[in-house]
Write an enzyme that holds these catalytic residues in place. Structure first.
Site, PDB file in Angstrom:
ATOM      1  N   HIS A 294      52.842  43.102  38.627  1.00  0.00           N
ATOM      2  CA  HIS A 294      52.159  44.504  38.415  1.00  0.00           C
ATOM      3  C   HIS A 294      53.002  45.334  37.326  1.00  0.00           C
ATOM      4  O   HIS A 294      51.866  46.090  36.775  1.00  0.00           O
ATOM      5  CB  HIS A 294      52.018  45.097  39.734  1.00  0.00           C
ATOM      6  CG  HIS A 294      51.096  44.555  40.570  1.00  0.00           C
ATOM      7  ND1 HIS A 294      49.819  44.982  40.767  1.00  0.00           N
ATOM      8  CD2 HIS A 294      51.172  43.588  41.715  1.00  0.00           C
ATOM      9  CE1 HIS A 294      49.073  44.412  41.584  1.00  0.00           C
ATOM     10  NE2 HIS A 294      49.844  43.419  42.174  1.00  0.00           N
TER      11      HIS A 294
ATOM     12  N   HIS B  91      44.652  33.933  37.793  1.00  0.00           N
ATOM     13  CA  HIS B  91      43.498  34.130  37.190  1.00  0.00           C
ATOM     14  C   HIS B  91      43.351  35.110  36.310  1.00  0.00           C
ATOM     15  O   HIS B  91      43.827  36.045  36.340  1.00  0.00           O
ATOM     16  CB  HIS B  91      42.263  34.243  38.034  1.00  0.00           C
ATOM     17  CG  HIS B  91      40.990  35.088  37.796  1.00  0.00           C
ATOM     18  ND1 HIS B  91      40.825  36.288  37.976  1.00  0.00           N
ATOM     19  CD2 HIS B  91      39.934  34.613  37.227  1.00  0.00           C
ATOM     20  CE1 HIS B  91      39.628  36.663  37.312  1.00  0.00           C
ATOM     21  NE2 HIS B  91      39.132  35.685  36.746  1.00  0.00           N
TER      22      HIS B  91
ATOM     23  N   ASN C   8      40.546  37.158  33.014  1.00  0.00           N
ATOM     24  CA  ASN C   8      39.334  37.099  32.071  1.00  0.00           C
ATOM     25  C   ASN C   8      39.182  38.406  31.780  1.00  0.00           C
ATOM     26  O   ASN C   8      39.601  39.420  32.152  1.00  0.00           O
ATOM     27  CB  ASN C   8      37.943  36.448  32.857  1.00  0.00           C
ATOM     28  CG  ASN C   8      37.289  37.497  33.921  1.00  0.00           C
ATOM     29  OD1 ASN C   8      36.599  38.483  33.200  1.00  0.00           O
ATOM     30  ND2 ASN C   8      37.655  37.656  34.930  1.00  0.00           N
ATOM     31  N   THR C   9      38.291  38.305  30.396  1.00  0.00           N
ATOM     32  CA  THR C   9      37.880  39.671  29.796  1.00  0.00           C
ATOM     33  C   THR C   9      36.711  39.287  29.010  1.00  0.00           C
ATOM     34  O   THR C   9      36.536  38.212  28.707  1.00  0.00           O
ATOM     35  CB  THR C   9      38.969  40.377  28.839  1.00  0.00           C
ATOM     36  OG1 THR C   9      39.376  39.303  27.509  1.00  0.00           O
ATOM     37  CG2 THR C   9      40.191  40.630  29.427  1.00  0.00           C
ATOM     38  N   ARG C  10      35.811  40.243  28.959  1.00  0.00           N
ATOM     39  CA  ARG C  10      34.516  39.951  28.508  1.00  0.00           C
ATOM     40  C   ARG C  10      33.762  41.120  27.928  1.00  0.00           C
ATOM     41  O   ARG C  10      34.214  42.423  28.205  1.00  0.00           O
ATOM     42  CB  ARG C  10      33.569  39.259  29.672  1.00  0.00           C
ATOM     43  CG  ARG C  10      33.481  40.135  30.969  1.00  0.00           C
ATOM     44  CD  ARG C  10      32.915  39.551  32.042  1.00  0.00           C
ATOM     45  NE  ARG C  10      32.813  40.485  33.379  1.00  0.00           N
ATOM     46  CZ  ARG C  10      34.018  40.400  34.083  1.00  0.00           C
ATOM     47  NH1 ARG C  10      35.084  39.428  34.013  1.00  0.00           N
ATOM     48  NH2 ARG C  10      33.851  41.035  35.209  1.00  0.00           N
TER      49      ARG C  10
END
Length: 297
Positions: free
Chosen positions: A167, A133, A135-137
């Protein structure tokens, strides 16, 4: 709206779209190059692209985006890469879903908002390849703005070396912004992607931030960009290494049970899911993250 603010919004929205284009191109290239293993005879997967719309309570158009979903490919069983830019006014429940860690200054008197971002979830054919997964926003209200996002790895069959690689790439991209960013965002991810009713983490972690605003837009946006840039080098080598690895029916069963955890988390706890549904965004786009098949024991 000042010219500077308008430019910042346009810059952020354009970056999320650019990142989407880079990722979908890379994923389709994976499908084309996968000519070995149990799914090599399948047709290479391709993204189906659909425009999405957000509608306000009065039915007016208040933005939208692109939903890009690939199903039944050689490598990806289901993967979605969505971008959207939406705006309008927020009701009380949507305000709560928008910022859980702090109140939104002035929102009750002026409930306008603007939000743009990218969201990605990949569920893989081979159970040795981890789900992922990202996401950026960016969010804006008349009295505040902030960034959020991250990426986390969700293997059903864990390999310590894969976790280390994922990581390490996050750390490499965050360290130029200051040595404290990676450990803080890692801890944030461990806290956020925890399933309380199962008393366990959803996966092996990653990085995550929310409601992030130092007051310096350019600095915060640069950090957000590098969170996005870290994704492909963190994830693609794991796919390349595991995609032709033999697996058993028991491995596939383990994958389906693990997907149940993913579905539970996204439907019960995930703030992005709650925000999307509360603000009237296309439900198919919001629920794109759910796996194509899952099971519970």
């Amino acid at each position: 709206m000042t010219n500077s603010l308008a430019a910042e919004k346009a810059t952020a929205a354009a970056w999320f779209r650019q990142l989407r284009d880079e990722i979908t191109t890379a994923f389709e290239a994976l499908e084309d190059s996968h000519d070995q293993g149990p799914f090599a005879e399948a047709e290479p997967g391709r993204f189906e692209v659909t425009e999405t719309k957000r509608q306000s309570d009065d039915g007016s158009d208040t933005g939208g985006g692109l939903m890009s979903v690939m199903r039944g490919g050689r490598v990806f069983e289901k993967v979605g890469v969505n971008v959207s830019t939406v705006y309008g006014q927020l009701g009380e429940r949507a305000q709560q879903a928008m910022a859980a860690r702090k109140g939104i200054p002035g929102m009750k008197d002026d409930p306008r908002f603007w939000a743009s971002g990218i969201s990605l979830v990949a569920h893989m054919r081979n159970p040795h390849v981890p789900a992922v997964h990202m996401n950026t926003r960016m969010f804006w209200t008349p009295h505040a703005w902030w960034f959020g996002g991250g990426s986390d790895l969700n293997p059903c069959i864990e390999y310590d070396e894969d976790t280390t690689h994922f990581h390490d790439q996050q750390k490499r991209h965050l360290d130029p912004h200051g040595p404290g960013h990676y450990p803080r965002l890692k801890d944030w991810a461990d806290e956020y992607f925890y399933i309380p009713h199962r008393k366990r983490a959803r996966g092996v972690g990653g990085i995550f931030m929310d409601d992030y605003c130092t007051g310096d837009w350019q600095t915060d946006f640069a950090l957000t960009q590098d969170i996005g840039r870290a994704f492909l080098p963190a994830f693609l080598p794991l796919v390349e290494k595991r995609r032709v690895q033999p697996f058993t029916e028991a491995d596939k069963d383990t994958q389906l049970v693990h997907r149940g955890l993913y579905a539970e988390y996204n439907l019960v706890y995930d703030r992005g899911t709650k925000f999307g549904l509360e603000t009237g965004h296309d439900p198919d786009a919001v629920l794109m993250s759910l796996p194509p098949l899952a099971k519970w024991v």
